[in-house]
Scaffold this motif. Structure first.
Motif, short mmCIF file in Angstrom:
data_model
loop_
_atom_site.label_atom_id
_atom_site.label_comp_id
_atom_site.label_asym_id
_atom_site.label_seq_id
_atom_site.Cartn_x
_atom_site.Cartn_y
_atom_site.Cartn_z
N PHE A 182 -9.61 -55.03 16.80
CA PHE A 182 -8.41 -54.54 17.46
C PHE A 182 -8.34 -55.23 18.82
CE2 PHE A 182 -6.04 -51.01 19.65
CZ PHE A 182 -4.87 -51.23 18.97
N LEU A 183 -7.60 -56.34 18.83
CA LEU A 183 -7.67 -57.25 19.96
C LEU A 183 -7.25 -56.59 21.27
CD1 LEU A 183 -8.44 -60.14 20.43
CD2 LEU A 183 -6.08 -60.79 20.09
N LEU A 184 -6.29 -55.67 21.19
CA LEU A 184 -5.77 -55.06 22.42
C LEU A 184 -6.88 -54.42 23.24
CD1 LEU A 184 -3.09 -54.24 23.94
CD2 LEU A 184 -3.46 -52.01 22.95
N LEU A 187 -8.47 -56.84 25.50
CA LEU A 187 -7.63 -57.49 26.50
C LEU A 187 -7.45 -56.57 27.72
CD1 LEU A 187 -4.91 -58.95 24.11
CD2 LEU A 187 -6.73 -60.18 25.27
N PRO A 189 -4.87 -55.12 29.19
CA PRO A 189 -4.11 -53.87 29.05
C PRO A 189 -4.93 -52.78 28.36
CG PRO A 189 -2.94 -55.71 28.03
CD PRO A 189 -4.19 -56.26 28.56
N VAL B 132 1.86 -53.58 20.74
CA VAL B 132 0.44 -53.33 20.50
C VAL B 132 0.00 -54.03 19.21
CG1 VAL B 132 -1.20 -51.55 19.79
CG2 VAL B 132 0.22 -51.21 21.81
N ILE B 135 0.15 -58.05 19.54
CA ILE B 135 -0.92 -58.78 20.22
C ILE B 135 -2.28 -58.46 19.63
CG2 ILE B 135 0.34 -59.03 22.39
CD1 ILE B 135 -1.25 -56.92 23.60
N SER B 136 -2.40 -57.37 18.87
CA SER B 136 -3.71 -57.04 18.30
C SER B 136 -3.95 -57.73 16.96
CB SER B 136 -3.86 -55.54 18.12
OG SER B 136 -3.78 -54.89 19.34
N PHE B 137 -2.94 -57.84 16.15
CA PHE B 137 -3.13 -58.37 14.80
C PHE B 137 -2.20 -59.54 14.55
CE2 PHE B 137 -3.48 -53.69 14.77
CZ PHE B 137 -4.85 -53.61 14.67
N PRO B 138 -2.36 -60.63 15.31
CA PRO B 138 -1.41 -61.74 15.18
C PRO B 138 -1.36 -62.32 13.77
CG PRO B 138 -3.32 -62.35 16.53
CD PRO B 138 -3.41 -60.89 16.30
#
Lengths: 228, 345
Positions: A182-184, A187, A189, B132, B135-138
């Protein structure tokens, strides 16, 4: 101030990370994993104890007009020492944390404790205050790091060997296998959102505790009135 | 001849506006666009809408229960399904089911209820949810299908369902085999490799103005938006300045350098611009309240969208632009407060 009071203040009531919100820059920047949080937290704690003791010892020697530059010098020397120590013994962790080790100098929490506590108290309480404040900050870093690591990667204490050597290999947990990530959460933010959630959790716990103690008191009072 | 209308004596009560009726009318206005979407890109979008609505209602109900608010009143006002609908319209049709779950969690729980529920949210919930997951699961959020008439593989409803449920295309197909670049992606990558926009537009995915299929979907959205304007559900300022700023600035850029800038109508009819102008930027809660403020708000969204499309890391920027302008909305409202009649400015 009683030692108990100092410890409670540093760890919970005036937690630098979650209540006073000092040192947000490292708090948000290095907490990608729990281990990074522990590493920076311990380094900050050590800095706080040493700088508090040194400031406290020199408090009768310094003229008030020049105290701030003197604190900065003391803190900078302590941080430089710790940086060199980490470079020697925890070189991999040192490379992961990078610029944030020397930047401990600019952590407002440290000069804050020097000014607010160590410059007015004897060395032993100052050392205790440094330890409690540092551990409180460390706690916030670890909680934030663990939260972001679990949500972001599905692991906990990954790269623990950076800090604990071979023993650390055993500590690494993969909580969710085949986690897509879960990339967010990794990051910036995500760091802000996670910090907000942590603060909300702390406030919620506090209000629960306050409710409980009020309920206790109100449960006791009528009994007293009835006997009176 | 003078026509006479039956009119009672003053005072006249206007018909009551309820949250429920406003939300329902916005949903009705979106339906032609949804049908067009399903026509051009297959039934995936309908499944996404249903999924997102389900999750939205689930999160809404749990938040209301935790906050001890009346369930029936707030679940029946259709604000959560509208958020879900707007969110789902931004998703690639075959995105796995948990994308809607994560998006709706952030939209309903974080962006809406943690800020105080309906009417108190700082940011547009649907766009928070979308950004959300974007940017989380491109990898999943860029898996766009080509329009059916160009596609080598048209999924049946069963295949759509199994792809959404498992996250893998059926029959061992690779994602790359069934997905394609969107019109905005194509222009972007062509310009980056030194091609002219007019060369890039030779690709079959382009239609008359925007992308093939996409321009028709945008038309239907616009039609629904005009109906909302006529019904006075939304005010004219935001759509006009948002599309206007894109057309004017796009025209200036196009005239200055037609090789690397698409024509202004291409901008309007691709991506989420029309949807954003009529349905997303016009959100009465997170946008500006004063008429002059709305002019600035709409222009800001248009300009930022154009800037992100031109220089940003993402092919489209409507969602980011809306969120950025949401942040500015209280400040804009403060400086554009209407003058009270009879008082100096």
């Amino acid at each position: 101030m009683k030692p108990r009071q100092i410890v409670i203040d540093g760890l919970w009531r005036q937690n630098t990370g979650l209540v006073i919100l000092l040192g947000l820059c490292p708090l948000l920047a290095v907490t990608g994993t729990a281990i990074n949080g522990i590493g920076l937290g311990l380094a900050t704690t050590l800095t706080l104890v040493c700088s508090n003791v040194a400031v406290s010892l020199s408090r009768c020697l310094l003229r008030p007009e020049i105290r701030i530059p003197a604190y900065v010098l003391i803190i900078a020397s302590v941080v430089t020492t710790i940086q060199l120590l980490m470079q020697a013994w925890f070189h991999d962790l040192y490379r992961v944390l990078g610029i944030f080790i020397p930047l401990i100098v600019t952590n407002c929490a440290i000069i804050g404790r020097a000014e607010a506590f160590a410059s007015r108290n004897p060395p032993l309480p100052s050392a205790l205050d440094g330890l409690a404040t540092g551990l409180g900050f460390c706690l916030a870093l670890v909680a934030l790091g663990a939260f972001r690591e679990v949500v972001g990667h599905g692991t906990l204490f990954s790269q623990a060997q950076l800090l604990f050597g071979d023993f650390g290999e055993l500590l690494q947990l993969t909580l969710i296998p085949d986690y897509p990530g879960f990339l967010l959460a990794m990051l910036p933010p995500g760091a802000f959102i996670a910090l907000g959630l942590l603060m909300a959790a702390r406030n919620w716990l506090n209000s629960k505790a306050a409710q409980l103690s009020r309920a206790d008191r109100s449960a006791v009072q009528p009994a007293v009135e009835r006997t009176a | 001849m003078i026509r006479h209308f039956d009119t009672g004596g003053a005072p006249h009560f206007p018909p009551q506006t309820t949250v429920r009726s406003v939300m329902l009318q916005v949903i009705y206005a979106l339906l032609p666009g949804v049908i067009a979407h399903a026509w051009f890109f297959g039934p995936g979008i309908v499944v996404q809408i249903l999924l997102a609505c389900g999750f939205a209602l689930l999160f809404e109900a749990s938040c209301l229960a935790i906050r001890r608010k009346p369930l029936k009143l707030f679940l029946g006002d259709f604000s959560a399904p509208l958020t879900a609908l707007l969110f789902a319209l931004c998703l690639p049709p075959l995105a796995p089911w948990w994308i809607a779950l994560v998006g709706m969690f952030f939209a309903i729980v974080i962006a809406k209820h943690l800020f105080g529920g309906l009417g108190h949210n700082l940011f547009n919930p649907a766009m928070v949810g979308y950004v959300v997951v974007l940017i989380s699961f491109p990898q999943f959020m860029t898996a766009w299908l080509p329009p059916l008439e160009l596609a080598s593989w048209a999924p049946t409803l069963g295949q759509v369902l199994s792809t959404i449920a498992t996250g893998h295309p059926p029959g061992g197909l690779a994602w790359d085999a069934i997905t394609g670049a969107t019109p905005l992606d194509t222009i972007r990558s062509s310009v980056a490799t030194g091609k002219m926009v007019s060369e890039a537009r030779q690709a079959p995915i382009f239609g008359d103005f925007g992308g093939l299929g996409w321009e028709w979907i945008a038309n239907w959205y616009a039609l629904g938006g005009l109906w909302l304007l006529w019904r006075r559900i939304i005010s004219w300022q935001i759509p006009v300045t948002m599309i206007g700023s894109v057309v004017l600035l796009g025209l200036a850029a196009y005239l200055a350098d037609p090789g690397s800038n698409p024509a202004p109508l291409q901008h309007v009819f691709s991506g989420a611009l029309v949807l954003g102008a009529f349905y997303i930027a016009t959100d009465p809660v997170s946008g500006c309240a004063s008429p002059r403020g709305r002019l600035i708000f709409g222009a800001g969204v248009g300009i930022i969208t154009l800037a992100i499309r031109r220089w940003g890391a993402y092919p489209d920027g409507v969602a980011f632009a809306v969120l950025l302008m949401n942040m500015m909305a209280p400040l804009i409202d403060r400086y554009t407060r209407p003058r009270i009649f009879g008082q100096p400015a």
